[in-house]
Design a protein around this motif. Structure first.
Motif, mmCIF file in Angstrom:
data_model
loop_
_atom_site.group_PDB
_atom_site.id
_atom_site.type_symbol
_atom_site.label_atom_id
_atom_site.label_comp_id
_atom_site.label_asym_id
_atom_site.label_seq_id
_atom_site.Cartn_x
_atom_site.Cartn_y
_atom_site.Cartn_z
ATOM 1 N N ALA A 21 35.146 44.047 52.418
ATOM 2 C CA ALA A 21 36.361 44.493 52.062
ATOM 3 C C ALA A 21 37.097 43.251 51.403
ATOM 4 C CB ALA A 21 37.337 44.883 53.090
ATOM 5 N N VAL A 22 36.907 41.986 51.952
ATOM 6 C CA VAL A 22 37.604 41.038 51.487
ATOM 7 C C VAL A 22 36.840 40.597 50.270
ATOM 8 C CG1 VAL A 22 37.965 38.350 51.759
ATOM 9 C CG2 VAL A 22 38.211 39.897 53.795
ATOM 10 N N PHE A 23 35.629 40.577 50.023
ATOM 11 C CA PHE A 23 34.776 40.125 48.876
ATOM 12 C C PHE A 23 35.273 41.172 47.682
ATOM 13 C CE2 PHE A 23 31.485 41.275 46.046
ATOM 14 C CZ PHE A 23 30.989 40.076 45.405
ATOM 15 N N MET A 24 35.580 42.441 48.166
ATOM 16 C CA MET A 24 35.933 43.500 47.087
ATOM 17 C C MET A 24 37.170 43.031 46.525
ATOM 18 S SD MET A 24 33.335 45.337 46.309
ATOM 19 C CE MET A 24 34.101 46.452 45.276
ATOM 20 N N SER A 25 38.157 42.631 47.629
ATOM 21 C CA SER A 25 39.515 42.361 47.121
ATOM 22 C C SER A 25 39.802 41.177 46.052
ATOM 23 C CB SER A 25 40.567 42.195 48.248
ATOM 24 O OG SER A 25 40.145 40.867 48.768
ATOM 25 N N TRP A 26 38.601 40.316 46.473
ATOM 26 C CA TRP A 26 38.543 39.047 45.540
ATOM 27 C C TRP A 26 37.994 39.341 44.094
ATOM 28 C CZ3 TRP A 26 35.389 35.057 49.310
ATOM 29 C CH2 TRP A 26 36.540 34.812 50.244
ATOM 30 N N ALA A 27 36.982 40.505 44.025
ATOM 31 C CA ALA A 27 36.537 40.606 42.821
ATOM 32 C C ALA A 27 37.783 41.519 41.918
ATOM 33 C CB ALA A 27 35.390 41.650 43.215
ATOM 34 N N LEU A 28 38.518 42.359 42.618
ATOM 35 C CA LEU A 28 39.688 43.012 42.151
ATOM 36 C C LEU A 28 40.529 42.187 41.489
ATOM 37 C CD1 LEU A 28 40.873 45.664 41.352
ATOM 38 C CD2 LEU A 28 41.682 45.801 43.604
ATOM 39 N N ARG A 29 41.042 40.981 42.522
ATOM 40 C CA ARG A 29 42.029 40.149 42.001
ATOM 41 C C ARG A 29 41.484 39.373 40.651
ATOM 42 N NH1 ARG A 29 43.909 37.121 47.424
ATOM 43 N NH2 ARG A 29 44.576 38.706 48.564
ATOM 44 N N GLU A 30 40.087 39.038 40.616
ATOM 45 C CA GLU A 30 39.558 38.437 39.518
ATOM 46 C C GLU A 30 39.757 39.163 38.252
ATOM 47 O OE1 GLU A 30 37.674 34.927 37.480
ATOM 48 O OE2 GLU A 30 38.621 35.322 39.362
ATOM 49 N N ALA A 31 39.458 40.230 38.523
ATOM 50 C CA ALA A 31 39.542 41.499 37.238
ATOM 51 C C ALA A 31 40.773 41.369 36.779
ATOM 52 C CB ALA A 31 38.820 42.695 37.681
ATOM 53 N N LEU A 32 41.918 41.648 37.902
ATOM 54 C CA LEU A 32 43.198 41.769 37.500
ATOM 55 C C LEU A 32 43.967 40.524 36.811
ATOM 56 C CD1 LEU A 32 44.612 43.614 40.193
ATOM 57 C CD2 LEU A 32 44.328 44.620 38.293
ATOM 58 N N TRP A 33 43.455 39.435 37.209
ATOM 59 C CA TRP A 33 43.856 38.158 36.591
ATOM 60 C C TRP A 33 43.312 38.040 35.130
ATOM 61 C CZ3 TRP A 33 41.460 33.826 34.580
ATOM 62 C CH2 TRP A 33 42.518 32.684 34.243
ATOM 63 N N LYS A 34 42.215 38.308 34.956
ATOM 64 C CA LYS A 34 41.468 38.301 33.415
ATOM 65 C C LYS A 34 42.281 39.138 32.845
ATOM 66 C CE LYS A 34 37.067 36.543 34.556
ATOM 67 N NZ LYS A 34 35.569 36.808 34.678
ATOM 68 N N ILE A 35 42.632 40.420 33.279
ATOM 69 C CA ILE A 35 43.381 41.551 32.435
ATOM 70 C C ILE A 35 44.649 41.064 31.896
ATOM 71 C CG2 ILE A 35 44.494 43.742 32.291
ATOM 72 C CD1 ILE A 35 42.035 44.596 34.075
ATOM 73 N N GLU A 36 45.542 40.286 32.936
ATOM 74 C CA GLU A 36 46.618 39.504 32.727
ATOM 75 C C GLU A 36 46.456 38.527 31.758
ATOM 76 O OE1 GLU A 36 50.330 37.610 34.969
ATOM 77 O OE2 GLU A 36 48.697 38.531 36.307
#
Length: 354
Positions: A21-36
């Motif tokens: 779950a932690v790994f998935m949250s990191w991946a999601l954060r990375e994706a959101l950061w790249k979108i921003e």
């Protein structure tokens, strides 16, 4: 969700699932950061990518600074026995295979020498045939050519021979049927020219031939004093014999400038109305005049309010702009300044030299 899946039920609260779950949250954060971060490329103040900055360049109709050729003096000597005629922009080449041209035409008697200015440039012509009759027809120059352009002229053949057309920046000064074009710079890093739509400028008919004469330069180059330059192609003297001539630099040929970099463009775009001359519409006449006429040492521009403060109210002051300026060794300064202002269509305003 995992508790209702039999295969995962025993693992639902395990360390493995927790870390997954932690790994998935990191991946999601990375994706959101790249979108921003990608969204920030929309704004010039936060744009970092070259493609984004060049898109802002095109959106603001900004023209980057072109390369400037290195230049310097040299002497051409006619060692032959007949008169030697050289046209202006006679091409020469150096030992380093750099191209140079002279600044003026020469007529040299046998044994005579003359000093000329050499510039590190070469001329190249592009001939384009119009394939479609449409408003704002565009011709793009190759990216490799764009990088080397110092200047260019545009000639158009509408069926009665080539005629040189003028550049009308953003078609601001163009009327119906005017023989003008506009220059632009694309987000792909290419210079191009654009023709009118019959309301501002002229639409080119199919089959029209457009000839663009490009002056290309390598920009920042150096050729030392005392170096030889060699004529390009066969140069004949007045007797029809191959010219016996010698060209030597009398000073270093240098001081060229590179094309404006992307980082410079990003900075200059903060002041883009200045560079496309729109500020003349905001009454910044001093800036406009000093860009149009070089070497002005002193200039003052004032209007109706200032004139009435000195002389009192007068009808002849209404909508009038007064200009006074000084430059050394320019007896035609008034003509040059008033000519530059006459090219700008400003409604209901008059200019007067004082």
């Amino acid at each position: 969700i995992l508790l209702i899946k039999p295969a995962w039920r025993t693992l639902s609260k395990s360390q493995f699932v927790n870390h997954l779950a932690v790994f998935m949250s990191w991946a999601l954060r990375e994706a959101l950061w790249k979108i921003e971060r990608t969204f920030q490329e929309y704004f010039l103040s936060t744009a970092l990518n070259q493609a984004s900055i060049l898109a802002h360049v095109e959106d603001r109709e900004y023209l980057p600074r072109k390369r400037t050729p290195s230049s310097g003096s040299g002497t051409i000597t006619n060692n032959g026995t007949s008169v030697l005629y050289l046209p202006a922009y006679q091409p020469f080449s150096s030992d380093a295979d750099l191209d140079y041209v002279t600044d003026r035409a020469l007529s040299l008697a046998a044994g005579e020498a003359a000093e000329v200015e050499f510039s590190q440039m070469v001329k190249e012509e592009i001939v384009h045939e119009v394939t479609e009759e449409k408003p704002f027809y565009e011709i793009l120059f190759d990216k490799a050519l764009t990088e080397k352009i110092h200047d260019f002229t545009v000639q158009v053949d509408l069926g009665y021979g080539y005629e040189e057309w003028d550049c009308s920046r953003l078609f601001q000064n163009a009327n119906e049927g005017d023989h003008v074009y506009d220059e632009f710079y694309t987000h792909a890093g290419q210079t191009g020219i654009r023709f009118g739509n019959d309301y501002i400028g002229t639409i080119l008919p199919v089959g029209t031939s457009v000839k663009v004469s490009l002056w290309l330069t390598d920009g920042e180059t150096y050729l030392a004093e005392g170096q030889s330059l060699y004529p390009v192609g066969e140069v004949l003297d007045a007797s029809g014999q191959v010219a016996n001539m010698e060209a030597i630099t009398t000073e270093a040929i240098t001081d060229g400038q590179a094309k404006e970099s992307v980082s410079e463009m990003r900075q200059n775009l903060q002041y883009w109305p200045i560079y496309n001359e729109k500020l003349v519409w905001r009454d910044d006449y001093v800036f406009f005049i000093k860009r149009a006429v070089a070497n002005i040492l002193w200039i003052n521009v004032w209007g109706e309010t200032e004139a009435e403060a000195i002389h009192g109210p007068r009808f002849e002051f209404i909508n009038k702009i007064f200009i006074s300026a000084y430059a050394e060794d320019r007896p035609n300064l008034e003509t040059e300044v008033m000519s530059a202002l006459s090219d700008v269509h400003i409604l209901n305003r008059k200019f007067e030299w004082a």
